[in-house]
Design an enzyme around this catalytic site. Structure first.
Site, PDB file in Angstrom:
ATOM      1  N   TYR A 121      20.309  42.718  67.149  1.00  0.00           N
ATOM      2  CA  TYR A 121      19.932  43.755  68.122  1.00  0.00           C
ATOM      3  C   TYR A 121      18.805  44.590  67.540  1.00  0.00           C
ATOM      4  O   TYR A 121      18.788  44.896  66.335  1.00  0.00           O
ATOM      5  CB  TYR A 121      21.129  44.667  68.427  1.00  0.00           C
ATOM      6  CG  TYR A 121      20.761  45.872  69.269  1.00  0.00           C
ATOM      7  CD1 TYR A 121      20.885  45.836  70.656  1.00  0.00           C
ATOM      8  CD2 TYR A 121      20.266  47.038  68.686  1.00  0.00           C
ATOM      9  CE1 TYR A 121      20.536  46.929  71.438  1.00  0.00           C
ATOM     10  CE2 TYR A 121      19.916  48.133  69.461  1.00  0.00           C
ATOM     11  CZ  TYR A 121      20.045  48.079  70.835  1.00  0.00           C
ATOM     12  OH  TYR A 121      19.689  49.148  71.603  1.00  0.00           O
ATOM     13  N   GLU A 163      14.578  47.668  74.371  1.00  0.00           N
ATOM     14  CA  GLU A 163      15.843  47.152  73.859  1.00  0.00           C
ATOM     15  C   GLU A 163      15.804  45.626  73.878  1.00  0.00           C
ATOM     16  O   GLU A 163      15.609  45.016  74.925  1.00  0.00           O
ATOM     17  CB  GLU A 163      17.014  47.656  74.702  1.00  0.00           C
ATOM     18  CG  GLU A 163      18.373  47.266  74.135  1.00  0.00           C
ATOM     19  CD  GLU A 163      19.520  47.896  74.910  1.00  0.00           C
ATOM     20  OE1 GLU A 163      20.282  48.654  74.309  1.00  0.00           O
ATOM     21  OE2 GLU A 163      19.642  47.621  76.124  1.00  0.00           O
TER      22      GLU A 163
END
Length: 387
Positions: A109, A197
């Site tokens: 991530y 993101e």
């Protein structure tokens, strides 16, 4: 402003952020053609909506060949995709992204957002890719690594290396990870993003580091600098009343309650919603008509608020600082006469010419409930709902 995944990836490509090869399709036939162009092997067919959780909702599927890609695309296009972010009403899928399949070794991530407490951008990475970052923060906060970025010097090479090392990247993976993190930051700054993101950020078996998914939000206040990005706006993905409000430069956000709120100033709007909640009510919207609320502005605000069938009462809470209260009161009266208002309206005007405003409302012949204080206004609107 939110954009689709494929649009975000198109932006990332311009800044040398590695992403899988793929194209957007609007028909099943286009999906087949793209799959053929990608080599005829395994591809991923991904629904394009402004919401997360698409995979769990059935909006992301693997296709082993162009025939399967066409068949899957025909099922996804037009479906009502329901995820934890869309709510039970879901969203209709009108476009899909067809992307090359990858041999994935790890899922990670990476994200950039503004930390308002520190007035700095914060770069976050985690080894828990494919999992919502909120869940990771709640259950395993130690697995989130953060680097705050000094705006005077920007994202430094040592910070990129520190984050890449924290992700457990080695050898070519490490070098590629450092390049990826740096390029993502450069893209974020260049387009005035408010959020970037990448979840998951994947490491392939041959050592490449790519953005398998990409969520890019753009700061609305900077859109005047990015005419090309403004053209990416998909009105079908936005709430109709919010789109309508934007035409009149009104700041409107739809909520789940039944008390319509018309306020001037974002701070007063937040305080108004808080007081409604404290009084036992539930706001139906956030609507800031701005400091120079005219009769036309108020009328448009009324139309938007009453366009929500859930609204059962309206609270108008205006502070006359820049704008005079009597001017707002005149606008409220004119608007109420033009529009069929069949719900209780509670009005609280304070500040410049507030007494004159109260007289205008009382002499209008309309059934306004005039409140003298902030707290009284909130209490009266909740009482009106109960009657």
């Amino acid at each position: 402003m939110k954009i689709h995944e494929y649009q975000g990836k198109d932006i990332l490509r311009k800044f040398n952020v590695p992403v899988p090869d793929g194209k957007v399709a609007f028909t099943a036939q286009e999906a087949r053609k793209i799959a053929e162009e990608l080599g005829g092997g395994t591809v991923v067919v991904k629904a394009q909506i402004h919401a997360g959780g698409r995979g769990k909702g059935g909006g992301v599927k693997l296709a082993k060949n162009p025939n399967e890609a066409e068949a899957i695309a025909s099922k996804i296009l037009g479906m009502k995709l329901v995820t934890h972010q869309t709510g039970p009403e879901g969203k209709i899928v009108k476009r899909i992204l067809v992307e090359q399949g990858l041999a994935i070794e790890r899922e990670l991530y990476a994200g950039i957002v503004l930390d308002r407490a520190k007035s700095q951008l914060v770069y976050m990475v985690s080894t828990e890719g494919g999992v919502e970052i909120e869940k990771v923060a709640a259950e395993s906060p130690e697995k989130i690594l953060k680097e705050w970025i000094d705006p005077a010097v920007g994202f430094m090479p040592f910070q990129a290396r520190k984050l890449a090392f924290g992700l457990g990247l080695v050898d070519d993976q490490f070098k590629n990870g450092v390049k990826f993190l740096t390029a993502l930051y450069n893209a974020y700054i260049a387009v005035d993003a408010s959020l970037a993101e990448i979840n998951p950020l994947v490491v392939t078996k041959d050592g490449r580091v790519l953005a398998l998914d990409a969520k890019i939000n753009i700061d609305d206040n900077a859109l005047y600098r990015h005419k090309d990005i403004v053209e990416l706006r998909d009105f079908d993905e936005e709430a109709p009343l919010e789109v309508e409000a934007s035409k009149y430069d009104l700041n409107y956000i739809k909520l789940d309650g039944n008390v319509g709120c018309m306020v001037n100033g974002a701070g007063l709007a937040m305080a108004t919603m808080d007081l409604i909640k404290l009084a036992g009510g539930n706001p139906a919207n956030f609507l800031d008509v701005g400091g120079g609320a005219s009769a036309e502005t108020v009328e448009n605000g009324f139309k938007i608020i009453l366009g929500d069938p859930n609204v059962k009462a309206v609270l108008i809470n205006i502070f006359g600082g820049i704008v005079r209260c009597d001017r707002v009161a005149t606008g409220v009266v004119e608007a109420a006469k033009k529009i069929s208002v069949n719900v209780p309206m509670i009005v609280r005007l304070a500040g410049t010419n507030a007494e004159e405003a109260a007289q205008i409302l009382n002499k209008s012949g309309l059934k306004f409930l005039v409140a003298n204080s902030f707290q009284e206004a909130a209490q009266r609107v909740v009482e009106a709902l109960a009657n």
